[in-house]
Design a protein around this motif. Sequence first.
Motif, PDB file in Angstrom:
ATOM      1  N   ASP A   1       8.590  -8.840  22.672  1.00 49.45           N
ATOM      2  CA  ASP A   1       8.125  -9.604  23.500  1.00 49.45           C
ATOM      3  C   ASP A   1       8.815 -11.119  23.517  1.00 49.45           C
ATOM      4  OD1 ASP A   1       6.211 -10.749  25.652  1.00 49.45           O
ATOM      5  OD2 ASP A   1       4.764 -10.887  24.262  1.00 49.45           O
ATOM      6  N   PHE A   2       9.308 -11.318  24.660  1.00 49.67           N
ATOM      7  CA  PHE A   2      10.027 -12.747  24.889  1.00 49.67           C
ATOM      8  C   PHE A   2       9.192 -13.556  25.701  1.00 49.67           C
ATOM      9  CE2 PHE A   2      13.647  -9.795  24.528  1.00 49.67           C
ATOM     10  CZ  PHE A   2      14.425 -10.525  23.576  1.00 49.67           C
ATOM     11  N   VAL A   3       9.309 -14.954  25.288  1.00 48.87           N
ATOM     12  CA  VAL A   3       8.644 -15.914  26.132  1.00 48.87           C
ATOM     13  C   VAL A   3       8.855 -15.555  27.672  1.00 48.87           C
ATOM     14  CG1 VAL A   3       8.504 -18.227  26.615  1.00 48.87           C
ATOM     15  CG2 VAL A   3       8.571 -17.513  24.284  1.00 48.87           C
ATOM     16  N   GLY A   4       7.494 -15.919  28.512  1.00 43.95           N
ATOM     17  CA  GLY A   4       7.810 -15.790  29.898  1.00 43.95           C
ATOM     18  C   GLY A   4       7.224 -14.423  30.149  1.00 43.95           C
TER      19      GLY A   4
ATOM     20  N   TRP B   1      18.185 -21.622  24.928  1.00 48.16           N
ATOM     21  CA  TRP B   1      18.285 -20.577  24.132  1.00 48.16           C
ATOM     22  C   TRP B   1      17.111 -19.514  24.317  1.00 48.16           C
ATOM     23  CZ3 TRP B   1      15.025 -19.978  19.740  1.00 48.16           C
ATOM     24  CH2 TRP B   1      14.483 -20.806  19.257  1.00 48.16           C
ATOM     25  N   ALA B   2      17.402 -17.990  24.062  1.00 46.34           N
ATOM     26  CA  ALA B   2      16.224 -17.331  24.199  1.00 46.34           C
ATOM     27  C   ALA B   2      15.263 -17.180  23.008  1.00 46.34           C
ATOM     28  CB  ALA B   2      17.013 -15.830  24.622  1.00 46.34           C
ATOM     29  N   VAL B   3      13.976 -17.430  23.471  1.00 47.80           N
ATOM     30  CA  VAL B   3      13.006 -17.363  22.666  1.00 47.80           C
ATOM     31  C   VAL B   3      11.926 -16.324  22.469  1.00 47.80           C
ATOM     32  CG1 VAL B   3      11.043 -18.786  21.553  1.00 47.80           C
ATOM     33  CG2 VAL B   3      13.278 -19.969  22.686  1.00 47.80           C
ATOM     34  N   ALA B   4      11.776 -15.838  21.518  1.00 47.08           N
ATOM     35  CA  ALA B   4      10.831 -14.634  21.265  1.00 47.08           C
ATOM     36  C   ALA B   4       9.417 -15.177  21.141  1.00 47.08           C
ATOM     37  CB  ALA B   4      11.307 -13.727  20.210  1.00 47.08           C
ATOM     38  N   GLU B   5       8.211 -14.484  21.382  1.00 51.99           N
ATOM     39  CA  GLU B   5       6.971 -14.904  21.064  1.00 51.99           C
ATOM     40  C   GLU B   5       6.637 -14.709  19.827  1.00 51.99           C
ATOM     41  OE1 GLU B   5       5.109 -16.393  23.284  1.00 51.99           O
ATOM     42  OE2 GLU B   5       5.104 -15.715  25.197  1.00 51.99           O
ATOM     43  N   PRO B   6       5.625 -15.602  19.472  1.00 50.88           N
ATOM     44  CA  PRO B   6       5.311 -15.661  17.937  1.00 50.88           C
ATOM     45  C   PRO B   6       5.196 -14.195  17.538  1.00 50.88           C
ATOM     46  CG  PRO B   6       4.101 -17.473  19.016  1.00 50.88           C
ATOM     47  CD  PRO B   6       5.017 -16.460  20.094  1.00 50.88           C
TER      48      PRO B   6
ATOM     49  N   ASN C   1      10.970 -25.953  26.043  1.00 52.07           N
ATOM     50  CA  ASN C   1      10.801 -26.822  27.093  1.00 52.07           C
ATOM     51  C   ASN C   1      11.423 -28.225  26.888  1.00 52.07           C
ATOM     52  OD1 ASN C   1       9.802 -24.670  28.872  1.00 52.07           O
ATOM     53  ND2 ASN C   1       7.712 -25.100  28.222  1.00 52.07           N
ATOM     54  N   TYR C   2      12.261 -28.127  26.090  1.00 53.74           N
ATOM     55  CA  TYR C   2      12.905 -29.580  25.699  1.00 53.74           C
ATOM     56  C   TYR C   2      12.113 -30.470  24.818  1.00 53.74           C
ATOM     57  CZ  TYR C   2      16.071 -27.872  29.519  1.00 53.74           C
ATOM     58  OH  TYR C   2      16.839 -27.207  30.261  1.00 53.74           O
ATOM     59  N   GLY C   3      11.419 -29.769  24.008  1.00 54.12           N
ATOM     60  CA  GLY C   3      10.372 -30.603  23.083  1.00 54.12           C
ATOM     61  C   GLY C   3       9.133 -30.565  23.296  1.00 54.12           C
ATOM     62  N   SER C   4       8.694 -30.488  24.714  1.00 56.34           N
ATOM     63  CA  SER C   4       7.465 -30.791  24.970  1.00 56.34           C
ATOM     64  C   SER C   4       6.303 -29.710  24.659  1.00 56.34           C
ATOM     65  CB  SER C   4       7.279 -30.819  26.741  1.00 56.34           C
ATOM     66  OG  SER C   4       7.625 -29.505  27.267  1.00 56.34           O
ATOM     67  N   MET C   5       6.673 -28.580  24.185  1.00 57.34           N
ATOM     68  CA  MET C   5       5.892 -27.790  23.523  1.00 57.34           C
ATOM     69  C   MET C   5       6.315 -27.117  22.210  1.00 57.34           C
ATOM     70  SD  MET C   5       4.599 -25.377  26.832  1.00 57.34           S
ATOM     71  CE  MET C   5       3.517 -24.427  26.016  1.00 57.34           C
ATOM     72  N   GLN C   6       5.699 -26.274  21.504  1.00 60.34           N
ATOM     73  CA  GLN C   6       6.184 -25.737  20.334  1.00 60.34           C
ATOM     74  C   GLN C   6       5.494 -24.452  20.131  1.00 60.34           C
ATOM     75  OE1 GLN C   6       5.098 -27.180  16.245  1.00 60.34           O
ATOM     76  NE2 GLN C   6       7.119 -27.369  15.784  1.00 60.34           N
ATOM     77  N   LYS C   7       6.596 -23.663  19.570  1.00 58.39           N
ATOM     78  CA  LYS C   7       6.138 -22.103  19.328  1.00 58.39           C
ATOM     79  C   LYS C   7       6.212 -21.959  17.836  1.00 58.39           C
ATOM     80  CE  LYS C   7       5.293 -19.940  23.435  1.00 58.39           C
ATOM     81  NZ  LYS C   7       4.525 -19.215  23.830  1.00 58.39           N
ATOM     82  N   ILE C   8       4.879 -21.411  17.152  1.00 58.87           N
ATOM     83  CA  ILE C   8       4.807 -21.182  15.735  1.00 58.87           C
ATOM     84  C   ILE C   8       5.164 -19.857  15.358  1.00 58.87           C
ATOM     85  CG2 ILE C   8       3.476 -21.607  13.903  1.00 58.87           C
ATOM     86  CD1 ILE C   8       3.819 -24.206  15.528  1.00 58.87           C
ATOM     87  N   ASN C   9       5.913 -19.663  14.317  1.00 58.70           N
ATOM     88  CA  ASN C   9       6.075 -18.575  13.643  1.00 58.70           C
ATOM     89  C   ASN C   9       6.886 -17.371  14.431  1.00 58.70           C
ATOM     90  OD1 ASN C   9       5.607 -17.267  11.099  1.00 58.70           O
ATOM     91  ND2 ASN C   9       3.971 -16.160  11.682  1.00 58.70           N
TER      92      ASN C   9
END
Length: 251
Positions: free
Chosen positions: A132-135, A179-184, A203-211
């Motif tokens: 599962d990728f972000v978005g 770069w391509a980010v997967a969901e936690p 999103n250029y540092g405005s949010m963070q995804k954990i784990n």
Amino acid sequence: CIPPTTRIAVVTGIFDSVEDVLTGLGFQIRATYNTLTPTIGTPMGNVDIIKGEGSYGSAFWISDFLADPLWLTDYDIIFFNCGLELTTLSNGGTVVDNAMQNLNDFVQNGGSVYASDWASEVVRLAFPEQIDFVGDDSAFGEARVGDAAAAQSGLVVDENLAAALNKSDVVINFDLSVWAVAEPLEQQPSTLEPMVLGDVAINYGSMQKINVPLLSWFAMGEGKVLFTSFHNESQNSEDLTDILNYMVFEL
């Protein structure tokens, strides 16, 4: 170790060069396919280079390489570099559908696939619902939200990789953003096997995804697919170089 009889294909990209990892480990380039007529390098080599980058809408790697299931059977492992020419892939259609099905069949029948960063689109289309990728996973390019981080920390959760590195904390260089980010991990299918996890800015540092899985794999039929958000660059950290070397032999 990979014996010299193991056949490897590398689909090239402008942002990555895993073929440098392979040649650094002693493997030799047998042939380079910019067209269906190859340029022969070392006849006894076991690595073939397939042109993946190109001009807008030019996708030899889809329309010729992945379109030919018989050609795919020549290989045990296929690497997809970041920076493939993706216009044809994003447009979809019968040619793309057939190519992705051929790649899926290649893995089901025992082949291994490695894909990095923007080659996540190959994984998303050829192996739906395995990661599962972000978005929106039905939309093209939505996972490209990772922020640049010169010293991204990662936790090695795969015991064999940690033993090979002799540590569980690593530093990874994401020298470019988007770069391509997967969901936690907790949002991933239970069949996804994480190897390295990290807390990442998007999103250029405005949010963070954990784990978030930065390196992971899943089994499919008799084969396996390995995805990494990072890739092989001249700016590699020492940890990343060691991880990339290990991953080659995991496939």
